[in-house]
Design a protein around this motif. Structure first.
Motif, PDB file in Angstrom:
ATOM      1  N   ALA A  30      -5.771   4.197   1.369  1.00  0.00           N
ATOM      2  CA  ALA A  30      -5.219   4.820   2.432  1.00  0.00           C
ATOM      3  C   ALA A  30      -3.969   4.983   2.729  1.00  0.00           C
ATOM      4  N   GLY A  31      -3.086   3.644   2.506  1.00  0.00           N
ATOM      5  CA  GLY A  31      -1.580   3.609   2.334  1.00  0.00           C
ATOM      6  C   GLY A  31      -0.995   4.612   1.740  1.00  0.00           C
ATOM      7  N   ARG A  32      -1.442   4.741   0.286  1.00  0.00           N
ATOM      8  CA  ARG A  32      -0.601   5.817  -0.641  1.00  0.00           C
ATOM      9  C   ARG A  32      -1.101   7.352  -0.100  1.00  0.00           C
ATOM     10  N   ALA A  33      -2.477   7.564   0.467  1.00  0.00           N
ATOM     11  CA  ALA A  33      -2.540   8.878   1.119  1.00  0.00           C
ATOM     12  C   ALA A  33      -1.736   8.952   2.434  1.00  0.00           C
ATOM     13  N   GLU A  34      -1.407   8.331   2.910  1.00  0.00           N
ATOM     14  CA  GLU A  34      -0.777   8.231   4.167  1.00  0.00           C
ATOM     15  C   GLU A  34       0.744   8.594   3.833  1.00  0.00           C
ATOM     16  N   ILE A  35       1.290   7.982   2.804  1.00  0.00           N
ATOM     17  CA  ILE A  35       2.902   8.499   2.412  1.00  0.00           C
ATOM     18  C   ILE A  35       2.773   9.822   1.524  1.00  0.00           C
ATOM     19  N   VAL A  36       1.623  10.023   0.978  1.00  0.00           N
ATOM     20  CA  VAL A  36       1.716  11.572   0.454  1.00  0.00           C
ATOM     21  C   VAL A  36       1.874  12.566   1.452  1.00  0.00           C
ATOM     22  N   GLN A  37       1.159  12.247   2.409  1.00  0.00           N
ATOM     23  CA  GLN A  37       1.049  13.244   3.578  1.00  0.00           C
ATOM     24  C   GLN A  37       2.305  13.433   4.415  1.00  0.00           C
ATOM     25  N   LYS A  38       3.006  12.137   4.640  1.00  0.00           N
ATOM     26  CA  LYS A  38       4.414  12.222   5.089  1.00  0.00           C
ATOM     27  C   LYS A  38       5.242  12.885   4.153  1.00  0.00           C
ATOM     28  N   ILE A  64       6.112   0.678  -0.898  1.00  0.00           N
ATOM     29  CA  ILE A  64       4.716   0.611  -0.909  1.00  0.00           C
ATOM     30  C   ILE A  64       4.178   0.282  -2.599  1.00  0.00           C
ATOM     31  N   GLU A  65       4.864   1.170  -3.395  1.00  0.00           N
ATOM     32  CA  GLU A  65       4.453   0.952  -4.824  1.00  0.00           C
ATOM     33  C   GLU A  65       5.103  -0.294  -5.282  1.00  0.00           C
ATOM     34  N   ALA A  66       6.001  -1.080  -4.850  1.00  0.00           N
ATOM     35  CA  ALA A  66       6.620  -2.201  -5.171  1.00  0.00           C
ATOM     36  C   ALA A  66       5.493  -3.333  -4.835  1.00  0.00           C
ATOM     37  N   ARG A  67       5.434  -3.258  -3.763  1.00  0.00           N
ATOM     38  CA  ARG A  67       4.531  -4.178  -2.936  1.00  0.00           C
ATOM     39  C   ARG A  67       3.007  -4.411  -3.786  1.00  0.00           C
ATOM     40  N   ILE A  68       2.551  -2.979  -4.056  1.00  0.00           N
ATOM     41  CA  ILE A  68       1.386  -2.916  -4.802  1.00  0.00           C
ATOM     42  C   ILE A  68       1.407  -3.671  -6.127  1.00  0.00           C
ATOM     43  N   ARG A  69       2.544  -3.562  -6.863  1.00  0.00           N
ATOM     44  CA  ARG A  69       2.542  -4.155  -8.093  1.00  0.00           C
ATOM     45  C   ARG A  69       2.858  -5.543  -7.929  1.00  0.00           C
ATOM     46  N   GLN A  70       3.649  -6.135  -6.985  1.00  0.00           N
ATOM     47  CA  GLN A  70       3.630  -7.490  -6.590  1.00  0.00           C
ATOM     48  C   GLN A  70       2.377  -8.232  -6.138  1.00  0.00           C
ATOM     49  N   LEU A  71       1.599  -7.363  -5.423  1.00  0.00           N
ATOM     50  CA  LEU A  71       0.061  -7.948  -5.014  1.00  0.00           C
ATOM     51  C   LEU A  71      -0.775  -8.241  -6.220  1.00  0.00           C
ATOM     52  N   THR A  72      -0.790  -7.098  -7.029  1.00  0.00           N
ATOM     53  CA  THR A  72      -1.514  -6.941  -8.269  1.00  0.00           C
ATOM     54  C   THR A  72      -1.291  -7.872  -9.005  1.00  0.00           C
ATOM     55  N   ALA A  73       0.054  -8.426  -9.506  1.00  0.00           N
ATOM     56  CA  ALA A  73       0.378  -9.543 -10.398  1.00  0.00           C
ATOM     57  C   ALA A  73       0.184 -10.970  -9.637  1.00  0.00           C
TER      58      ALA A  73
END
Length: 164
Positions: A30-38, A64-73
């Motif tokens: 949902a976070g990615r979808a929201e930012i794409v809409q913005k 958001i993308e940086a946080r996704i990479r951080q959380l994934t790792a």
């Protein structure tokens, strides 16, 4: 496929793991979808060079993308669940009371993510203090070199597993 990641895995409580996993799921869905809409809405406003909303949305997307990479790792390599042994030896996941340069401080050794939104002090095991006290036990006196070059005396008062 093998990895050569030499960084030690973070210890996380089950609660912290679940909270971070939920954050990752939200951001990557949902976070990615929201930012794409913005971004798309801002793009519709016209000239992108002078469009503050567009640039702000793109910057937010990068965060958001940086946080996704951080959380994934973090979640991929995390040790979850079992708290460290209650043996007084300092290791990740321990709540440490130490006398540092004469002042008594209480802090968690490990990932900032374990403490969540609490105001608890957290030191990474990779920090100068964290690296110096790892493996020491209650009553040990030692010193470490601070980033400014000063030698700081430390006495381990106690080390107990963090209950979260």
């Amino acid at each position: 496929m093998s990895t050569t990641n030499s960084a030690p895995a973070a210890w996380l409580t089950q609660e912290a793991f679940d909270r971070l996993k939920a954050e990752l799921d939200h951001l990557s869905g949902a976070g990615r979808a929201e930012i794409v809409q913005k971004i798309e809405a801002a793009r519709q406003e016209g000239d992108l060079k002078e469009n503050g909303g567009y640039h702000a949305a793109k910057e937010e997307q990068g965060k958001i993308e940086a946080r996704i990479r951080q959380l994934t790792a973090l979640l991929r390599d995390a040790h979850v669940g079992e708290a460290p042994a209650d043996d007084g030896i300092v290791e990740p996941g321990m709540l440490v009371v130490a006398r540092i340069a004469g002042d008594e401080e209480t802090f968690l050794l490990g990932s900032r993510e374990i403490a969540g939104n609490s105001d608890m002090d957290v030191f990474s095991e990779k920090s100068p203090l964290g690296a110096a006290i790892m493996g020491h036990k209650e009553g040990d006196k030692l010193s470490y070199t601070a980033p400014n070059g000063k030698e700081i005396p430390v006495e381990i008062v106690s080390a107990k597993p963090y209950a979260g």
